[in-house]
Design a protein around this motif. Structure first.
Motif, PDB file in Angstrom:
ATOM      1  N   THR A  31      34.087   6.077 -50.923  1.00 57.92           N
ATOM      2  CA  THR A  31      35.224   6.992 -50.796  1.00 57.92           C
ATOM      3  C   THR A  31      34.769   8.346 -51.323  1.00 57.92           C
ATOM      4  O   THR A  31      33.644   8.496 -51.814  1.00 57.92           O
ATOM      5  CB  THR A  31      36.441   6.492 -51.598  1.00 57.92           C
ATOM      6  OG1 THR A  31      36.059   6.339 -52.982  1.00 57.92           O
ATOM      7  CG2 THR A  31      36.960   5.172 -51.062  1.00 57.92           C
ATOM      8  N   LEU A  66      41.453   7.293 -51.650  1.00 57.61           N
ATOM      9  CA  LEU A  66      41.919   7.151 -50.263  1.00 57.61           C
ATOM     10  C   LEU A  66      43.283   7.804 -50.045  1.00 57.61           C
ATOM     11  O   LEU A  66      43.553   8.322 -48.956  1.00 57.61           O
ATOM     12  CB  LEU A  66      41.960   5.683 -49.852  1.00 57.61           C
ATOM     13  CG  LEU A  66      40.609   5.024 -49.653  1.00 57.61           C
ATOM     14  CD1 LEU A  66      40.766   3.526 -49.401  1.00 57.61           C
ATOM     15  CD2 LEU A  66      39.826   5.687 -48.528  1.00 57.61           C
ATOM     16  N   ASP A  69      42.159  11.509 -49.756  1.00 59.67           N
ATOM     17  CA  ASP A  69      41.305  11.767 -48.582  1.00 59.67           C
ATOM     18  C   ASP A  69      41.021  10.405 -47.955  1.00 59.67           C
ATOM     19  O   ASP A  69      40.324   9.590 -48.548  1.00 59.67           O
ATOM     20  CB  ASP A  69      40.006  12.443 -49.015  1.00 59.67           C
ATOM     21  CG  ASP A  69      39.130  12.859 -47.855  1.00 59.67           C
ATOM     22  OD1 ASP A  69      39.154  12.181 -46.798  1.00 59.67           O
ATOM     23  OD2 ASP A  69      38.394  13.844 -47.992  1.00 59.67           O
ATOM     24  N   ARG A  71      39.128   9.242 -45.668  1.00 63.85           N
ATOM     25  CA  ARG A  71      37.820   8.888 -45.096  1.00 63.85           C
ATOM     26  C   ARG A  71      37.109   7.842 -45.959  1.00 63.85           C
ATOM     27  O   ARG A  71      37.113   7.924 -47.185  1.00 63.85           O
ATOM     28  CB  ARG A  71      36.947  10.132 -44.949  1.00 63.85           C
ATOM     29  CG  ARG A  71      37.499  11.102 -43.911  1.00 63.85           C
ATOM     30  CD  ARG A  71      36.675  12.349 -43.834  1.00 63.85           C
ATOM     31  NE  ARG A  71      36.855  13.125 -45.063  1.00 63.85           N
ATOM     32  CZ  ARG A  71      36.149  14.209 -45.360  1.00 63.85           C
ATOM     33  NH1 ARG A  71      35.208  14.638 -44.530  1.00 63.85           N
ATOM     34  NH2 ARG A  71      36.378  14.867 -46.483  1.00 63.85           N
ATOM     35  N   PHE A  72      36.502   6.878 -45.284  1.00 55.04           N
ATOM     36  CA  PHE A  72      35.781   5.814 -45.980  1.00 55.04           C
ATOM     37  C   PHE A  72      34.597   5.344 -45.139  1.00 55.04           C
ATOM     38  O   PHE A  72      34.514   5.593 -43.938  1.00 55.04           O
ATOM     39  CB  PHE A  72      36.697   4.605 -46.244  1.00 55.04           C
ATOM     40  CG  PHE A  72      36.964   3.782 -45.006  1.00 55.04           C
ATOM     41  CD1 PHE A  72      36.112   2.738 -44.644  1.00 55.04           C
ATOM     42  CD2 PHE A  72      38.039   4.068 -44.185  1.00 55.04           C
ATOM     43  CE1 PHE A  72      36.342   2.001 -43.480  1.00 55.04           C
ATOM     44  CE2 PHE A  72      38.278   3.338 -43.031  1.00 55.04           C
ATOM     45  CZ  PHE A  72      37.431   2.303 -42.674  1.00 55.04           C
ATOM     46  N   ALA A  73      33.701   4.634 -45.796  1.00 56.99           N
ATOM     47  CA  ALA A  73      32.679   3.824 -45.130  1.00 56.99           C
ATOM     48  C   ALA A  73      32.574   2.552 -45.952  1.00 56.99           C
ATOM     49  O   ALA A  73      32.636   2.588 -47.182  1.00 56.99           O
ATOM     50  CB  ALA A  73      31.333   4.539 -45.074  1.00 56.99           C
ATOM     51  N   SER A  92      33.067   2.866 -40.539  1.00 56.02           N
ATOM     52  CA  SER A  92      33.585   4.136 -41.051  1.00 56.02           C
ATOM     53  C   SER A  92      34.909   4.439 -40.382  1.00 56.02           C
ATOM     54  O   SER A  92      35.171   3.990 -39.268  1.00 56.02           O
ATOM     55  CB  SER A  92      32.601   5.273 -40.759  1.00 56.02           C
ATOM     56  OG  SER A  92      31.353   5.031 -41.357  1.00 56.02           O
ATOM     57  N   GLY A  93      35.716   5.212 -41.078  1.00 55.54           N
ATOM     58  CA  GLY A  93      36.996   5.600 -40.505  1.00 55.54           C
ATOM     59  C   GLY A  93      37.893   6.237 -41.533  1.00 55.54           C
ATOM     60  O   GLY A  93      37.432   6.886 -42.473  1.00 55.54           O
ATOM     61  N   ARG A  94      39.185   5.992 -41.337  1.00 60.55           N
ATOM     62  CA  ARG A  94      40.210   6.503 -42.242  1.00 60.55           C
ATOM     63  C   ARG A  94      41.118   5.339 -42.621  1.00 60.55           C
ATOM     64  O   ARG A  94      41.423   4.504 -41.781  1.00 60.55           O
ATOM     65  CB  ARG A  94      41.012   7.610 -41.563  1.00 60.55           C
ATOM     66  CG  ARG A  94      40.199   8.873 -41.356  1.00 60.55           C
ATOM     67  CD  ARG A  94      40.974   9.942 -40.613  1.00 60.55           C
ATOM     68  NE  ARG A  94      40.181  11.140 -40.461  1.00 60.55           N
ATOM     69  CZ  ARG A  94      39.188  11.295 -39.576  1.00 60.55           C
ATOM     70  NH1 ARG A  94      38.874  10.306 -38.768  1.00 60.55           N
ATOM     71  NH2 ARG A  94      38.507  12.409 -39.508  1.00 60.55           N
ATOM     72  N   THR A 128      43.304   0.414 -41.642  1.00 67.70           N
ATOM     73  CA  THR A 128      42.199   1.298 -41.265  1.00 67.70           C
ATOM     74  C   THR A 128      42.263   1.722 -39.804  1.00 67.70           C
ATOM     75  O   THR A 128      42.768   0.997 -38.947  1.00 67.70           O
ATOM     76  CB  THR A 128      40.840   0.619 -41.520  1.00 67.70           C
ATOM     77  OG1 THR A 128      40.745  -0.553 -40.711  1.00 67.70           O
ATOM     78  CG2 THR A 128      40.674   0.255 -42.985  1.00 67.70           C
ATOM     79  N   THR A 131      36.299   4.974 -36.844  1.00 69.19           N
ATOM     80  CA  THR A 131      35.616   6.064 -36.159  1.00 69.19           C
ATOM     81  C   THR A 131      34.185   5.681 -35.783  1.00 69.19           C
ATOM     82  O   THR A 131      33.588   6.324 -34.934  1.00 69.19           O
ATOM     83  CB  THR A 131      35.578   7.349 -37.016  1.00 69.19           C
ATOM     84  OG1 THR A 131      34.954   7.057 -38.268  1.00 69.19           O
ATOM     85  CG2 THR A 131      36.993   7.871 -37.263  1.00 69.19           C
ATOM     86  N   THR A 150      31.293   3.960 -31.147  1.00 67.94           N
ATOM     87  CA  THR A 150      32.337   4.921 -31.490  1.00 67.94           C
ATOM     88  C   THR A 150      33.442   4.797 -30.443  1.00 67.94           C
ATOM     89  O   THR A 150      33.163   4.410 -29.293  1.00 67.94           O
ATOM     90  CB  THR A 150      31.807   6.372 -31.533  1.00 67.94           C
ATOM     91  OG1 THR A 150      31.175   6.678 -30.292  1.00 67.94           O
ATOM     92  CG2 THR A 150      30.810   6.568 -32.665  1.00 67.94           C
TER      93      THR A 150
END
Length: 161
Positions: A31, A66, A69, A71-73, A92-94, A128, A131, A150
């Motif tokens: 994160t 989170l 922001d 965004r994560f992986a 990866s994504g949000r 989630t 991406t 993707t």
């Protein structure tokens, strides 16, 4: 795009990913801290109802990251030893907390998660949106094989010696 949409587009790759994430209890979540620097944390994941879910302890650093922001992986645990034939995955994504206004989340989602997983109360639950999904493996003890998906594009495969 949620997990169900990814699985519909790439069922074989999604099945292998679910298997790899299911093979170990803990994985590594990345994160972003308030200052933008990365934070890694251990995390369990669940695939329920066509979604990839993250459950977290109340006010944990990763949950607060989170919320600020999304965004994560997340990197799958490759398991014991060094055999990378099965490969590992990075998604990866949000991530959006269930109940966020305007995200279309329904209160029943958290109840269904509790029924399935029985986490300690209270807790944060994140749904989630993907991406990118990447599988990295070794083939025939010779090739490094990287598969990248993707949304809206077919899987791209790169082989290196």
């Amino acid at each position: 795009m949620n997990w169900a949409a990814f699985a519909a587009a790439e069922p074989e790759l999604a099945g292998i990913a679910e298997e790899r994430f299911g093979a170990a209890g803990h994985h590594v979540l990345a994160t972003l801290r308030k200052d933008g620097s990365p934070r890694t944390s251990g995390l369990e994941v669940r695939f329920l109802g066509g979604e990839l879910w993250f459950g977290m302890m109340p006010d944990s650093a990763k949950a607060l990251d989170l919320r600020r922001d999304p965004r994560f992986a997340i990197q799958s645990n490759p398991g014991p030893g060094t055999d990378l034939g099965a490969g590992d995955f990075r998604v990866s994504g949000r991530a959006f907390e269930v109940g966020d206004v305007g995200r279309g989340d329904v209160p029943e989602a958290k109840a269904a998660y509790v029924e399935e997983v029985e986490p300690p109360q209270p807790f944060h639950l994140f749904r989630t949106e993907l991406t990118e999904v990447v599988r990295t493996r070794v083939e025939d003890d010779t090739y490094l094989v990287v598969q990248v998906w993707t949304p809206g594009r077919p899987v791209r495969t790169v082989r290196r010696t």
